[in-house]
Each structure stands twice: as C-alpha cells, then as structure tokens.
Design an enzyme around this catalytic site. Sequence first.
Site, PDB file in Angstrom:
ATOM      1  N   LEU A   1      18.743  48.769  63.076  1.00  0.00           N
ATOM      2  CA  LEU A   1      18.935  47.479  63.739  1.00  0.00           C
ATOM      3  C   LEU A   1      20.402  47.109  63.679  1.00  0.00           C
ATOM      4  O   LEU A   1      21.026  47.304  62.639  1.00  0.00           O
ATOM      5  CB  LEU A   1      18.074  46.402  63.062  1.00  0.00           C
TER       6      LEU A   1
ATOM      7  N   HIS B   1      31.271  47.749  56.371  1.00  0.00           N
ATOM      8  CA  HIS B   1      29.859  47.304  56.374  1.00  0.00           C
ATOM      9  C   HIS B   1      29.036  48.428  55.744  1.00  0.00           C
ATOM     10  O   HIS B   1      28.765  49.440  56.386  1.00  0.00           O
ATOM     11  CB  HIS B   1      29.388  47.033  57.812  1.00  0.00           C
TER      12      HIS B   1
ATOM     13  N   ASP C   1      27.565  50.758  58.407  1.00  0.00           N
ATOM     14  CA  ASP C   1      26.192  50.273  58.265  1.00  0.00           C
ATOM     15  C   ASP C   1      25.297  51.384  57.711  1.00  0.00           C
ATOM     16  O   ASP C   1      24.119  51.440  58.040  1.00  0.00           O
ATOM     17  CB  ASP C   1      25.653  49.735  59.598  1.00  0.00           C
TER      18      ASP C   1
ATOM     19  N   HIS D   1      17.278  54.383  53.185  1.00  0.00           N
ATOM     20  CA  HIS D   1      15.884  54.096  52.818  1.00  0.00           C
ATOM     21  C   HIS D   1      15.281  55.443  52.455  1.00  0.00           C
ATOM     22  O   HIS D   1      15.611  56.450  53.104  1.00  0.00           O
ATOM     23  CB  HIS D   1      15.099  53.516  54.003  1.00  0.00           C
TER      24      HIS D   1
ATOM     25  N   HIS E   1      28.221  45.468  63.436  1.00  0.00           N
ATOM     26  CA  HIS E   1      27.501  46.551  64.144  1.00  0.00           C
ATOM     27  C   HIS E   1      27.134  46.194  65.592  1.00  0.00           C
ATOM     28  O   HIS E   1      25.975  46.135  65.942  1.00  0.00           O
ATOM     29  CB  HIS E   1      26.273  47.034  63.356  1.00  0.00           C
TER      30      HIS E   1
ATOM     31  N   LYS F   1      27.786  36.586  54.447  1.00  0.00           N
ATOM     32  CA  LYS F   1      26.991  37.271  55.468  1.00  0.00           C
ATOM     33  C   LYS F   1      25.904  36.369  56.017  1.00  0.00           C
ATOM     34  O   LYS F   1      25.109  35.815  55.262  1.00  0.00           O
ATOM     35  CB  LYS F   1      26.355  38.515  54.832  1.00  0.00           C
TER      36      LYS F   1
ATOM     37  N   HIS G   1      25.086  39.250  61.406  1.00  0.00           N
ATOM     38  CA  HIS G   1      24.102  40.131  62.058  1.00  0.00           C
ATOM     39  C   HIS G   1      23.682  39.401  63.324  1.00  0.00           C
ATOM     40  O   HIS G   1      22.916  38.443  63.264  1.00  0.00           O
ATOM     41  CB  HIS G   1      22.895  40.417  61.147  1.00  0.00           C
TER      42      HIS G   1
ATOM     43  N   HIS H   1      25.668  49.426  52.955  1.00  0.00           N
ATOM     44  CA  HIS H   1      24.534  49.099  52.076  1.00  0.00           C
ATOM     45  C   HIS H   1      24.479  50.120  50.953  1.00  0.00           C
ATOM     46  O   HIS H   1      24.289  51.304  51.199  1.00  0.00           O
ATOM     47  CB  HIS H   1      23.208  49.142  52.855  1.00  0.00           C
TER      48      HIS H   1
HETATM   49  N1  LIG Z   1      21.072  48.344  59.976  1.00  0.00           N
HETATM   50  C1  LIG Z   1      19.844  48.560  59.603  1.00  0.00           C
HETATM   51  O1  LIG Z   1      19.058  49.096  60.394  1.00  0.00           O
HETATM   52  N2  LIG Z   1      19.381  48.196  58.382  1.00  0.00           N
HETATM   53  C2  LIG Z   1      20.109  47.466  57.380  1.00  0.00           C
HETATM   54  C3  LIG Z   1      20.201  46.004  57.675  1.00  0.00           C
HETATM   55  C4  LIG Z   1      21.216  45.603  58.714  1.00  0.00           C
HETATM   56  O2  LIG Z   1      22.391  45.944  58.612  1.00  0.00           O
HETATM   57  O3  LIG Z   1      20.857  44.907  59.672  1.00  0.00           O
HETATM   58  C5  LIG Z   1      19.392  47.677  56.053  1.00  0.00           C
HETATM   59  O4  LIG Z   1      19.685  46.962  55.099  1.00  0.00           O
HETATM   60  O5  LIG Z   1      18.532  48.567  55.960  1.00  0.00           O
HETATM   61 ZN   LIG Z   2      23.842  46.655  57.748  1.00  0.00          ZN
HETATM   62 ZN   LIG Z   3      22.609  43.973  60.244  1.00  0.00          ZN
END
Ligand SMILES: NC(=O)N[C@@H](CC(=O)O)C(=O)O
Ligand SMILES: [Zn+2]
Ligand SMILES: [Zn+2]
Length: 346
Positions: free
Chosen positions: A220, A14, A248, A252, A175, A100, A137, A16
């Site tokens: 989250l 998982h 996860d 940002h 997660h 997803k 999620h 991003h």
């Molecule tokens: N985990 C997070 O807090 N943020 C994730 C989104 C997600 O996985 O829910 C994101 O894309 O920023």
């Molecule tokens: Zn995520």
């Molecule tokens: Zn998520």
Amino acid sequence: MTQTLTLRRPDDWHLHLRDGAMLQGVLPESARHFARAIIMPNLVPPVVTGDQARAYRDRILAALPEGMAFEPLMTLYLTEGTDADDVAAAHASGLVKAVKLYPAGATTNSHGGVRNIDAVMPVLERMAEIGLPLCVHGEVTDPQVDIFDREAVFIDSVLDPLRSRLPGLRVVMEHITTEEGVAYAKAGGETLGATITTHHLIINRNHILVGGIKPHYYCLPVAKREKHRLALRAAATGGEGRFFLGTDSAPHVDALKEHACGCAGCFTATNTMQLLAHVFEEEGALDRLQHFASLNGPRFYGLAPNEATITLAKGGPAQWPAKIFTEAGPVTVFDPGFAVHWHVEA
Ligand SMILES: NC(=O)N[C@@H](CC(=O)O)C(=O)O
Ligand SMILES: [Zn+2]
Ligand SMILES: [Zn+2]
C-alpha cells in the site's frame, strides 16, 4: 572494463524495521548499504510519545550487529491524543525528525491513526512553528472510493486543503504511486517533498494480478497502471530536489503474505541499491542516482549528506537471497522479475 559508480552513502527516508526478532533479522539488511533511515512508527502498539521513540531507538541500536554503523531517525505516530508539548520536546532534543500521519485504517497498524484532521490541528500548527516535517500516508479510507483512486482523492480532499490551511507546515508525501502525486509534488513549494519506493519504479498492477495473484507484490498504496509507473520513473530520475528515496521496505513473514488476507508490504532492504542502479541506467540517469538516494533527502530534512561512500559495480548477474530467515519466520526479498547486473562492493 567494469563500470563502477561511487556515491555518497545513501539514506532511506521511509523504512519499517518492526521490533523484536523481525528487527534483529532485517536491520543488517538496511545497515549494510544505508547510513540512516527514517523509521516508521507503526509498531503494535505504535510509537506515539517521545519516551516510546527513545526506547525504540535504543532497541534498534541494541539490535545492530557489532561493527555496523547505522543511525535511526525516529518518527512519532500521530494520534488524536498526541500532546504537542511532547512532540516539540522530542524534536528539540534531536530525537525525532518527523511525525507520521496515518489516516485511520489506511494501511498496516493504522487503526490508531487520525480520523478527523481538525483534532490534530494544534499539533500540526506547533510542528509548522518549529519546522518539524509531517510524513503522510496519502490515501483516503472511504469505502466508496476505489482503491486505485485513493491517493488522487486524498490529495484533493485532504492534503491540499491542509496545506492551504497551514502553508508553513513541511510535508513529505510518502510513497507516491500516481502521476497525480508527482504533479502535486512538483507544484508544491520548498515545504513539500515526496518519497518514491524502489518497487513502484519496477512494478505496475499487472505484476500483482496477471497470471495468478502475487502476494509479494502487494503493498500500500497498491501499484497502479503503467502510466503511473512511468511518471514515477521520470520523477525519481529527473534530478529534482523534491523527490527522494524512501524504500518503504516493509517486512512481513511469508505466512502472513501468502495468506487468504495477505499483509501489504514489499521487502526491498536487501536489494534496493542494486535495483536502483538498474533502473537509473535504463533511464540513462546513473549520474542522478546520487541525488535521489543520497542528496535530496538530507537537504529536505536539513541534515548534511553522508561523507562515507558506497561503490556500485556492473558485472555478472547480481545475486541476493530469495528469502532472509529471521527468528520470526522467513521474509521474501522483492523479486524484480528480471536479471540485474549491478552489485554493491563490500
Ligand atoms: N507499505 C506497505 O504496504 N505496508 C507498510 C505500511 C505503509 O507504509 O503504508 C507496513 O507497515 O507493512
Ligand atoms: Zn511504509
Ligand atoms: Zn504508508
């Protein structure tokens, strides 16, 4: 004598990576340690179709520095307009490894997600037929439900009814953050898996809120009480095949984390393996780190584990940059708040 631990190369189930300048900046952080990752599709706009996933995969591979090997395992973002034939074709071609489900409004860039499960049943039925996993999620978005209860309520009100309706559907609870999540995953059969993040093994909600608000610990699903962190630790280190690593890692830029309405996400790509060695050692479970990070995930997804290895070594204090500097802006690396003595050998 230095203590070392050699594992099959881990995968991240998982992740991003974002796009553009952020992708360029964060991709090497994952590729340094991980062979493969399940790539989350919550871009703006989201990765909904097979063509979009193919184009995103090409952008990831183009951003990979010379000499680094990394295989992105693509996912599609489920919408109420998703075409089951397109999903099946993207799966059959080998491009897409999961779909997803974001409940609309649950997390970052989820507004295009699902409001009504009935609207996506034809796609989910098709996925059950072809054996394509659904990554979930798992939080309800009902404003009446307390944010700390949203995972447990989702399990009872959405996930369990869905799995009863479609018992053949392979599902990954993404997660998980609660003892209820752990218990539900344990009670599921062969079709149910669960990812656990690095940071949820380390922080509880006090880390976010005590002594001043710490935006870099906000993600989250939000970290819960200590008893939930302990349940996650027991699950991750217990060796059971249904639990596997999904960092996860969710970058940002600092300007959007340190903000009056800060974004959710912890960035752990840089130091996950060092942190996991620390956690597994604390739990007396170093021998199970390979199951969690390198074996259980491929087995659930029907892939072979990696042949290459990485070696962790215990020595002086581990060092990683406090921030990485991307062309999109600085991104703060997750700070566990304690010294770590595990290193990943080059
Ligand atoms: N985990 C997070 O807090 N943020 C994730 C989104 C997600 O996985 O829910 C994101 O894309 O920023
Ligand atoms: Zn995520
Ligand atoms: Zn998520």
